[in-house]
Design a protein around this motif. Structure first.
Motif, short mmCIF file in Angstrom:
data_model
loop_
_atom_site.label_atom_id
_atom_site.label_comp_id
_atom_site.label_asym_id
_atom_site.label_seq_id
_atom_site.Cartn_x
_atom_site.Cartn_y
_atom_site.Cartn_z
N ILE A 47 -13.31 -1.36 -6.75
CA ILE A 47 -12.37 -0.34 -6.26
C ILE A 47 -11.86 -0.81 -4.91
N GLU A 48 -10.53 -0.85 -4.75
CA GLU A 48 -9.95 -1.13 -3.44
C GLU A 48 -9.68 0.22 -2.78
N VAL A 49 -10.27 0.41 -1.63
CA VAL A 49 -10.10 1.67 -0.92
C VAL A 49 -8.97 1.48 0.10
N VAL A 54 -6.57 2.98 2.98
CA VAL A 54 -6.51 4.03 4.01
C VAL A 54 -5.15 3.95 4.68
N ARG A 55 -4.47 5.08 4.79
CA ARG A 55 -3.10 5.06 5.34
C ARG A 55 -2.90 6.12 6.41
N ASN A 56 -2.36 5.67 7.55
CA ASN A 56 -1.97 6.58 8.62
C ASN A 56 -0.46 6.80 8.65
N ALA A 75 3.26 6.02 6.36
CA ALA A 75 3.79 5.64 5.03
C ALA A 75 4.59 4.35 5.12
N THR A 76 4.32 3.44 4.20
CA THR A 76 5.11 2.22 4.03
C THR A 76 4.69 1.59 2.71
N GLY A 77 5.21 0.42 2.40
CA GLY A 77 4.77 -0.33 1.21
C GLY A 77 4.84 0.50 -0.06
N SER A 78 3.79 0.39 -0.87
CA SER A 78 3.82 1.02 -2.19
C SER A 78 3.86 2.55 -2.10
N LEU A 79 3.33 3.12 -1.04
CA LEU A 79 3.36 4.59 -0.92
C LEU A 79 4.82 5.07 -0.80
N SER A 80 5.58 4.38 0.02
CA SER A 80 6.99 4.75 0.19
C SER A 80 7.78 4.45 -1.09
N ARG A 81 7.48 3.29 -1.67
CA ARG A 81 8.19 2.91 -2.91
C ARG A 81 7.91 3.88 -4.04
N ASN A 82 6.64 4.21 -4.23
CA ASN A 82 6.25 5.01 -5.40
C ASN A 82 6.57 6.49 -5.25
N GLY A 120 -2.75 -5.28 -12.62
CA GLY A 120 -1.91 -5.07 -11.42
C GLY A 120 -2.50 -4.06 -10.46
N ASP A 121 -3.82 -3.99 -10.39
CA ASP A 121 -4.52 -3.09 -9.45
C ASP A 121 -3.97 -1.65 -9.47
N PRO A 122 -4.03 -0.97 -10.61
CA PRO A 122 -3.43 0.38 -10.67
C PRO A 122 -4.18 1.41 -9.83
N VAL A 140 -1.41 0.84 10.70
CA VAL A 140 -0.56 1.56 9.74
C VAL A 140 -1.35 1.91 8.48
N ASP A 141 -1.96 0.89 7.87
CA ASP A 141 -2.79 1.10 6.68
C ASP A 141 -3.69 -0.12 6.50
N PHE A 142 -4.68 0.00 5.66
CA PHE A 142 -5.57 -1.14 5.39
C PHE A 142 -6.34 -0.93 4.10
N LYS A 143 -6.90 -2.03 3.61
CA LYS A 143 -7.67 -2.00 2.36
C LYS A 143 -9.12 -2.39 2.65
N LEU A 144 -10.04 -1.62 2.11
CA LEU A 144 -11.46 -1.93 2.26
C LEU A 144 -12.08 -2.18 0.89
N ASN A 177 -5.20 -7.91 5.11
CA ASN A 177 -5.35 -6.63 4.38
C ASN A 177 -5.22 -5.38 5.24
N CYS A 178 -4.70 -5.57 6.45
CA CYS A 178 -4.35 -4.42 7.31
C CYS A 178 -2.89 -4.58 7.70
N ARG A 179 -2.21 -3.47 7.90
CA ARG A 179 -0.87 -3.57 8.51
C ARG A 179 -0.98 -3.14 9.97
N PHE A 180 -0.49 -4.01 10.85
CA PHE A 180 -0.45 -3.72 12.29
C PHE A 180 1.01 -3.77 12.74
N PHE A 188 4.82 -12.76 6.06
CA PHE A 188 4.97 -13.71 4.95
C PHE A 188 5.66 -13.04 3.75
N ARG A 189 5.17 -11.86 3.39
CA ARG A 189 5.72 -11.19 2.20
C ARG A 189 7.22 -10.93 2.36
N GLN A 190 7.64 -10.63 3.58
CA GLN A 190 9.05 -10.28 3.81
C GLN A 190 9.85 -11.45 4.38
O1 CDP Z 1 1.31 -4.21 0.24
P1 CDP Z 1 1.89 -3.35 -0.85
O2 CDP Z 1 3.07 -2.58 -0.42
O3 CDP Z 1 2.09 -4.08 -2.15
O4 CDP Z 1 0.72 -2.37 -1.17
P2 CDP Z 1 0.19 -1.12 -0.40
O5 CDP Z 1 -0.49 -0.31 -1.43
O6 CDP Z 1 1.27 -0.46 0.40
O7 CDP Z 1 -0.90 -1.68 0.61
C1 CDP Z 1 -1.61 -0.85 1.47
C2 CDP Z 1 -2.50 -1.66 2.38
O8 CDP Z 1 -3.57 -2.25 1.63
C3 CDP Z 1 -1.80 -2.82 3.07
O9 CDP Z 1 -2.37 -2.98 4.37
C4 CDP Z 1 -2.13 -4.01 2.20
O10 CDP Z 1 -2.14 -5.20 2.96
C5 CDP Z 1 -3.52 -3.66 1.70
N1 CDP Z 1 -3.79 -4.20 0.36
C6 CDP Z 1 -4.58 -5.33 0.21
O11 CDP Z 1 -5.07 -5.86 1.19
N2 CDP Z 1 -4.83 -5.84 -1.04
C7 CDP Z 1 -4.32 -5.26 -2.13
N3 CDP Z 1 -4.58 -5.78 -3.31
C8 CDP Z 1 -3.52 -4.12 -2.00
C9 CDP Z 1 -3.28 -3.61 -0.75
#
Ligand code: CDP
Length: 238
Positions: free
Chosen positions: A89-91, A93-95, A97-104, A128-130, A175-179, A199-202, A216-218
């Motif tokens: 399980i990828e946990v 944590v979001r403070n 909104a950005t990334g997939s939260l904003s998209r979805n 795809g890590d649902p 901003v957010d991070f994954k544990l 795995n953190c957004r700063f 890198f992603r952008q």
């Molecule tokens: O990064 P993306 O928009 O695809 O996914 P997100 O769900 O918005 O990611 C939330 C946070 O978890 C970001 O800090 C990602 O870097 C991190 N994450 C990760 O480290 N590994 C994943 N497989 C998914 C998210």
């Protein structure tokens, strides 16, 4: 500590057995992947920066009573840690909104959330890590008991309560991070994996600049400089 057979190779790290059956070594790689591994690259020195950043953050969390797998940093690219069976399980944590939260969900990018959101993703590349809820996690057998999910959520919030003000003081918005969590040999749920700009957004508080893997992603460039800056701020060097 002797590095023995390769146990597993992931996207960002290699895991090796050691001469102690309870301890393993992670080798932090320079490889970068984004969007489920579709976009790949490598940045010399990135692995060492993530190792050093994770080391400092694990030490900080341990000093606040959070149980982690961390034992010690061995050299630039290697960390010694406890062996744990990883919970799939990828946990998240979001403070903000950005990334997939904003998209979805169509929440405006950059909106400060009214409270910290903790989400679970099923760690499964093929799917795809649902996103999943507690019932999915139990049905899939990712954990045995609801208590274990409650504990992961509670510890994730505690970690955010430690890291958010810590980074704010260093001029960075967390901003957010994954544990990720695992179970040690006594069955305790402990924090595993790494905590790094992979795995953190700063976001820089003053300039709003992204200081994490999104560079890198952008296609923004300057990834290594940003990671170095995060490490320097952690170490109190400006
Ligand atoms: O990064 P993306 O928009 O695809 O996914 P997100 O769900 O918005 O990611 C939330 C946070 O978890 C970001 O800090 C990602 O870097 C991190 N994450 C990760 O480290 N590994 C994943 N497989 C998914 C998210």
């Amino acid at each position: 500590m002797e590095k023995r057979a390769l146990l597993y190779e992931g996207k960002a790290k290699k895991l090796y057995l050691t001469d102690d059956e309870n301890l393993v070594i992670s080798e932090f790689k320079d490889d970068l992947t984004a969007f489920n591994g579709e976009k790949k690259s490598s940045e010399a020195g990135k692995g060492a920066l993530n190792n050093k950043i994770s080391t400092e953050l694990f030490k900080l969390l341990e000093s606040h009573g959070i149980q982690t797998h961390f034992v010690k940093m061995l050299d630039d690219n290697h960390m010694l840690h406890k062996k744990a069976s990883v919970i799939l399980i990828e946990v998240i944590v979001r403070n903000i909104a950005t990334g997939s939260l904003s998209r979805n969900l169509g929440i405006e990018d950059g909106k400060v959330l009214p409270f910290t959101l903790v989400e679970f993703d099923y760690k499964n590349d093929a799917l795809g890590d649902p996103k999943i809820n507690d019932q999915h996690a139990l049905i899939l057998g990712l954990v045995e008991y609801q208590d274990e999910l409650d504990k992961m959520r509670r510890v994730a919030r505690q970690i955010n309560d430690i890291l958010k003000p810590y980074f704010a003081e260093k001029g960075l918005k967390l901003v957010d991070f994954k544990l990720e969590f695992g179970k040690d040999k006594e069955g305790n749920i402990i924090l595993v994996d790494e905590i790094s700009p992979d795995n953190c957004r700063f976001w820089d508080i003053e300039s709003g600049e992204k200081m994490d893997k999104d560079r890198f992603r952008q296609g923004l460039g300057g990834l290594k400089v940003a990671y170095e800056e995060v490490l320097n701020r952690i170490l109190g060097k400006k």
